[in-house]
Design an enzyme around this catalytic site. Sequence first.
Site, mmCIF file in Angstrom:
data_model
loop_
_atom_site.group_PDB
_atom_site.id
_atom_site.type_symbol
_atom_site.label_atom_id
_atom_site.label_comp_id
_atom_site.label_asym_id
_atom_site.label_seq_id
_atom_site.Cartn_x
_atom_site.Cartn_y
_atom_site.Cartn_z
ATOM 1 C CB SER A 12 66.842 54.394 41.182
ATOM 2 O OG SER A 12 67.967 55.060 40.603
ATOM 3 C CB SER A 37 69.868 53.310 38.555
ATOM 4 O OG SER A 37 69.884 52.821 39.871
ATOM 5 C CE LYS A 65 67.347 58.163 39.120
ATOM 6 N NZ LYS A 65 68.391 57.108 39.111
#
Length: 598
Positions: A152, A176, A78
């Site tokens: 996210s 997330s 990420k």
Amino acid sequence: MSVSTLSEWVLTYRQQPQQLVAAYQQLNANLSRDDNAWIYIASHDEIHAQLTTILHAINSGDKQVGDYPLLGVPFAVKDNIDVAGMPTSAACPAFTWTPQQDATVVARLKGAGAVVVGKTNLDQFATGLVGTRSPFGAVKNTFNPDYVSGGSSSGSASVVARGLVCFSLGTDTAGSGRVPAGFNNIVGLKPTKGWLSNKGVLPACRLNDCVSIFALTVADVQAVAEVAGGYDPQDPYSRHNPKTSPARFSETPRFAIPDKLEFFADIHSEAAFAKTLARLEQQGAELVPIDFSAFTQLAEQLYYGAWVAERTVAVGEFFRNQPEEMDPTVRGIVANGLNYTACDAWQAEYTRAELAQKINAQLAGFDALVVPTSPTIHTIAEMAQEPVRFNSQFGTYTNFTNLADLCAQALPGDFRDDGLPAGITLIAPAWHDRALSQFGMAWQAAINLPLGATDKLLPAPGAEKISSNHVRVAVVGAHLRGMPLNHQLTTRNAVFIKEARTAASYRLYALANTQPAKPGLARSQEGQPIAVELWDIPQACFGEFVAEIPAPLGIGTLTLEDGESVKGFICESIALADATDITAWGGWKAWLARHHSA
């Protein structure tokens, strides 16, 4: 083409590590820069440099193939987690910089042989559960492109679900690392806070942030976590595992469920979760409704209280100097943090502590809490109309987890009637991560869905690995299930693993003048296999368990019929002089049964 699961990848290339270069040439051809799940894709030179480091160490003899548990495994990161030499943007181009050092978790994974192939899209500054708050575009759901991917950690979930990498790293503050797993039919681990280091991770809320892991299988998630996890003295919120938690759930799991389930009128999600609950009961689990009000109150604290000011602190300088460069929804959330005072922050902490204590007390009699990963899902178009309200709905069963210091694992569940995934999440006290994974592996095998959005099925399980945080003990007499001293194990979070037998080099004796009656096990050149039970006891509890064992018994190392060595009960030879040899009965329970019936 999709890559294998982690275990299949390692098995393939362990025999021929030199073939990794060709494998990556093919893999790189499948990674498209038009795919907005990626923010950055590693160049040929960046991939080659990582592979060269591994292959040179093997070819030079400095390391063996077996020294790399994640040999050549491709993974994604990420884009709020640092990878040396690759830009970190947090989905904000104006914020982008290039770190010269790997985040601790990335460094540990690289050291185990894994290879970073790119950085993934996310809700900007990891603020959101939707996957649409990014200037790089909304990441689409892998089953229906009209729907959101969840965030996210949107890109990290997407590339795993499509089989582009074996696993990926995300982050989880409010869900997330779970919501995108649920929306894409994959596994997402939200580990105990402090197990995986946050050094080199751009903070969202430092007190609650966790690095999360996505993979197609629970076994792969667990394997990655064991490599990436561990205390990091460079992270002030890193923690040592106290090694007091059970290795797995009870033989008959007892799960809490919310007494009032909210699906926001989503009949498809409601029906899917009802199927999953029925499946759990069919598999022998006990489901007990509990008052969910404290969980709901704590969940509301994360975005509708002073805790949001942590996000303001995390990006404060950038927010002050370049607010126009931020996603409008993210900027509005961050700006809300300015509305709270220091007094509000302290009161928020007092409220958190009170609710967290109540929540942990409620869960004390259960193996875990079972909830829908998300109560509903929305299209990308719908999310544009209600970006805050629908985001809040997604966090109904996730937002409280980190505030209450719990760990969680999102698992594939029964699909919705409209063909979209509807995952479930199991939530347990801190440091119960291993137990979550043990149940998750059994659950995934039982439900047997295709993995992610691929056509792959769950591979055959590999050999079981004994937890490094537990001691496997062979029990032969009064500590067996149903016997009078079994409580000395169960009260220390020891769990039954399986029945087994020793090697054929032991004799069993009924000891004289013991209360309660006990046997003695002794090694002998002329013996036979003796029935035992294997239990895993937390390391921190092992010493006090041993301290309760009276002479002439003690704990030594036993050899099992399959050649495995475990700790187990042994007896001093002096006590065997007036003992009764009961070897022929094959075990203590058999002796007692026949003895009493004679």
